[in-house]
Design a protein around this motif. Structure first.
Motif, short mmCIF file in Angstrom:
data_model
loop_
_atom_site.label_atom_id
_atom_site.label_comp_id
_atom_site.label_asym_id
_atom_site.label_seq_id
_atom_site.Cartn_x
_atom_site.Cartn_y
_atom_site.Cartn_z
N LYS A 1 43.85 28.84 37.80
CA LYS A 1 44.77 29.85 38.29
C LYS A 1 45.80 30.19 37.22
CE LYS A 1 44.79 29.72 43.28
NZ LYS A 1 45.63 29.88 44.44
N LEU A 2 46.16 31.45 37.17
CA LEU A 2 47.18 31.87 36.24
C LEU A 2 48.55 31.53 36.81
CD1 LEU A 2 45.99 35.40 35.15
CD2 LEU A 2 45.81 33.27 33.90
N SER A 3 49.44 31.05 35.97
CA SER A 3 50.82 30.82 36.38
C SER A 3 51.62 32.07 36.06
CB SER A 3 51.40 29.62 35.62
OG SER A 3 50.69 28.45 35.92
N ARG A 4 52.43 32.51 36.98
CA ARG A 4 53.21 33.72 36.78
C ARG A 4 54.64 33.50 37.26
NH1 ARG A 4 48.28 34.96 38.32
NH2 ARG A 4 48.78 34.76 40.51
N THR B 1 37.69 33.56 44.46
CA THR B 1 37.40 32.85 43.21
C THR B 1 36.46 33.70 42.37
OG1 THR B 1 37.68 30.72 44.31
CG2 THR B 1 36.51 30.73 42.20
N VAL B 2 36.92 34.01 41.15
CA VAL B 2 36.19 34.90 40.25
C VAL B 2 35.67 34.07 39.07
CG1 VAL B 2 36.30 36.96 38.81
CG2 VAL B 2 37.72 36.80 40.88
N ALA B 3 34.35 34.03 38.90
CA ALA B 3 33.74 33.33 37.76
C ALA B 3 33.37 34.35 36.70
CB ALA B 3 32.50 32.57 38.22
N THR B 4 33.82 34.11 35.47
CA THR B 4 33.52 35.06 34.41
C THR B 4 33.34 34.36 33.07
OG1 THR B 4 34.12 37.27 33.56
CG2 THR B 4 35.88 35.64 33.69
N VAL B 5 32.90 35.13 32.09
CA VAL B 5 32.60 34.61 30.76
C VAL B 5 33.83 34.79 29.87
CG1 VAL B 5 31.66 36.80 29.92
CG2 VAL B 5 30.84 34.65 28.93
N ASN B 6 33.94 33.94 28.84
CA ASN B 6 35.15 33.96 28.01
C ASN B 6 35.09 34.99 26.89
OD1 ASN B 6 33.19 32.62 26.53
ND2 ASN B 6 34.58 31.09 25.68
N ASN B 7 34.53 36.15 27.16
CA ASN B 7 34.52 37.24 26.19
C ASN B 7 35.84 38.00 26.25
OD1 ASN B 7 31.93 36.49 25.54
ND2 ASN B 7 30.93 38.24 26.50
N ASN B 8 36.14 38.73 25.18
CA ASN B 8 37.44 39.37 25.03
C ASN B 8 37.77 40.30 26.19
OD1 ASN B 8 39.84 40.09 23.33
ND2 ASN B 8 38.87 42.09 23.39
N ASP B 9 36.80 41.12 26.62
CA ASP B 9 37.07 42.08 27.69
C ASP B 9 37.43 41.39 29.00
OD1 ASP B 9 36.27 44.96 26.67
OD2 ASP B 9 34.82 43.56 25.84
N GLN C 1 41.40 39.17 33.09
CA GLN C 1 42.17 38.07 33.67
C GLN C 1 43.67 38.27 33.44
OE1 GLN C 1 41.58 34.32 31.77
NE2 GLN C 1 42.35 33.12 33.48
N GLY C 2 44.02 38.80 32.27
CA GLY C 2 45.43 39.02 31.95
C GLY C 2 46.08 40.10 32.80
N LEU C 3 45.26 40.93 33.46
CA LEU C 3 45.79 41.99 34.32
C LEU C 3 45.81 41.57 35.80
CD1 LEU C 3 44.13 45.06 32.58
CD2 LEU C 3 46.55 44.44 32.57
N THR C 4 45.75 40.27 36.03
CA THR C 4 45.81 39.75 37.40
C THR C 4 47.01 40.29 38.16
OG1 THR C 4 44.63 37.71 36.83
CG2 THR C 4 46.05 37.63 38.77
N ASP C 5 48.19 40.29 37.52
CA ASP C 5 49.40 40.76 38.21
C ASP C 5 49.26 42.19 38.69
OD1 ASP C 5 50.77 38.41 38.05
OD2 ASP C 5 51.93 38.95 36.27
N ILE D 1 45.67 39.76 48.52
CA ILE D 1 44.58 39.10 47.80
C ILE D 1 45.13 38.36 46.59
CG2 ILE D 1 42.37 39.38 46.60
CD1 ILE D 1 42.01 42.03 48.10
N THR D 2 44.73 37.10 46.44
CA THR D 2 45.08 36.30 45.27
C THR D 2 43.81 35.97 44.49
OG1 THR D 2 46.99 35.31 46.39
CG2 THR D 2 46.11 34.12 44.49
N LEU D 3 43.90 36.07 43.17
CA LEU D 3 42.74 35.80 42.32
C LEU D 3 42.82 34.39 41.74
CD1 LEU D 3 42.56 39.15 40.30
CD2 LEU D 3 41.39 38.57 42.44
N ASP D 4 41.72 33.67 41.85
CA ASP D 4 41.58 32.34 41.27
C ASP D 4 40.44 32.41 40.25
OD1 ASP D 4 41.77 29.61 40.80
OD2 ASP D 4 40.45 29.07 42.45
N TRP D 5 40.74 32.13 38.97
CA TRP D 5 39.79 32.38 37.89
C TRP D 5 39.08 31.12 37.43
CZ3 TRP D 5 38.71 37.23 36.10
CH2 TRP D 5 39.59 38.25 36.49
N VAL D 6 37.78 31.25 37.18
CA VAL D 6 36.99 30.22 36.51
C VAL D 6 36.35 30.90 35.31
CG1 VAL D 6 35.06 28.61 36.68
CG2 VAL D 6 36.53 28.99 38.67
#
Length: 436
Positions: free
Chosen positions: A2-5, A26-34, A39-43, A52-57
């Motif tokens: 989870k991102l801390s904000r 819960t969103v599962a994704t690959v560690n590519n730049n895009d 993920q950085g635009l979660t807010d 809705i709250t996003l939880d990232w893997v």
């Protein structure tokens, strides 16, 4: 993960109350730049969707594929959104593992999606995943090094020319290597590139009776060429390098040539991310005996597993993250070279993107020209450019990728590696009932 904000003080009680009632997906994704940008635009998403709250893997590509395949096949239900691709979508949709996406809102503009990308993410004409970005493959090169050596790149380079250029420009004492290519084993890592080489050298994975062709002369020539090229003129430890590792090497200026995904172009042209942004040349992926299958077609896409208990919330997220509005948000906040490429006509019609991305029309043409239904010189019974569109290919491609990597490191000869790969693949297709 989870991102801390840090929430602003104003309205913190109201935000806290809505967060307490928010549905977590819960969103599962690959560690590519895009995807890191996404993920950085979660807010931005959560502020527009306070329920809705996003939880990232976020995982490395090979690990992600293994985790998601295990979860979907066993009905584990760990994820509400999965980042999968053109290979998985039709296979998993046919097994009813994915929620169909046939009632998308009108303002999503499905018709704005590129047709070839839509087709690759559909089963029986129905989308089962939404494209986050799409790509083909291309050749990048250091224009400054080429100019200094007097090398002119033709409109369509050949692999033999690439080898000659790599030999000329290889300067390991200066930490400049002639070429960087994928060496990390995996059906979507080294075998993505290697399969396109096999195609253009005149090879194929199977003949029309599903007999493996891995020990054929075309495979021997292609893999021998690949091992010689990367072994002699590549960086140390090339067998550990996948897309991200080579992207880092090339963007630091350590590679004279790199053949890989068109999706890297935006990052390489971003002066804040790349030391070679003002020294970058590009050309079509190289060819050998035939142009067929020389460049791949792939889309990383967001899908909802049928096991999700939060399908409506998941749908809200994936339509947001693949929308025209999301592309514009990234363009405004991160810069236009950072927008997800290859999915929407409107991206390529956008003057801001055209101005920032000199590669835009080139990439669009490469994606549109790639043909998964006709990617080999001789007829083949499968659909796919850099993969074989059958369920067993995930294990076949990974196993063969490991054997190719063993030839690259010198643990085995090319001939031994391909003979072992041929035997293993033959056993797999026999067990699966592909042969009469």
């Amino acid at each position: 993960m989870k991102l801390s904000r840090v929430l602003p003080l104003a309205g913190i009680a109201a935000v806290g109350a809505s967060a307490a009632q928010a549905e977590t997906i819960t969103v599962a994704t690959v560690n590519n730049n895009d995807m890191v940008i996404m993920q950085g635009l979660t807010d931005a998403f959560e502020q527009a969707h306070p329920d809705i709250t996003l939880d990232w893997v976020v995982l490395e590509e090979n690990v992600l594929r293994q985790r998601l395949t295990t979860d979907i096949a066993t009905g584990g239900g760990q994820f509400d959104v999965m980042t999968i691709g053109t290979y998985e979508v039709p296979i998993w949709a046919e097994r009813d593992w994915l929620a169909p996406l046939d009632d998308l809102p009108e303002d999503y503009r499905v018709d704005d999606l590129l047709q070839s990308v839509r087709d690759g993410l559909s089963e029986d004409g129905t989308l089962h995943a939404l494209p986050f970005y799409a790509e083909s493959s291309m050749m990048y090169y250091r224009q400054d090094l080429f100019d200094a050596a007097g090398i002119e790149v033709p409109e369509q380079p050949t692999w033999q020319q690439v080898r000659d250029w790599a030999e000329t420009l290889h300067a390991p004492d200066e930490q400049t290597y002639g070429i960087c290519l994928r060496g990390k084993p995996g059906w979507g890592e080294n075998m993505a590139l290697v399969s396109t080489m096999i195609n253009t050298f005149g090879g194929r994975w199977f003949d029309m009776d599903w007999n493996p062709q891995i020990d054929s002369p075309a495979w021997q020539e292609a893999i021998g060429f690949y091992v010689d090229l990367l072994g002699n003129y590549g960086p140390p430890g090339a067998s550990s390098n996948g897309f991200n590792e080579n992207l880092a090497l090339f963007s630091r200026g350590n590679c004279a040539i790199w053949v890989d995904a068109t999706s890297a172009a935006g990052k390489l042209y971003d002066a804040d991310e790349s030391r070679v942004a003002d020294q970058l040349g590009f050309a079509p992926a190289p060819v050998a005996e035939t142009p067929k299958g020389s460049h791949w077609l792939w889309s990383w896409a967001l899908a909802i597993p049928a096991t999700s208990d939060s399908r409506d919330a998941a749908r809200e997220f994936i339509t947001w993250a693949t929308s025209q509005e999301y592309v514009e948000l990234v363009g405004e906040q991160e810069g236009w070279t950072s927008v997800p490429p290859g999915t929407r006509k409107s991206t390529y019609e956008n003057p801001d993107y055209q101005e920032a991305a000199p590669f835009a029309d080139f990439v669009l043409q490469a994606i549109q020209d790639a043909d998964p239904t006709d990617a080999t010189q001789e007829p083949a019974p499968y659909i796919g450019v850099q993969f074989v569109g059958i369920p067993e290919f995930q294990s076949i491609g990974t196993q063969v990728g490991q054997m190719v990597a063993s030839a690259l490191t010198g643990e085995t000869s090319v001939e031994q590696a391909l003979q072992a790969a041929q035997r293993a693949t033959q056993r797999t297709v026999e067990r699966a009932g592909y042969q009469d």
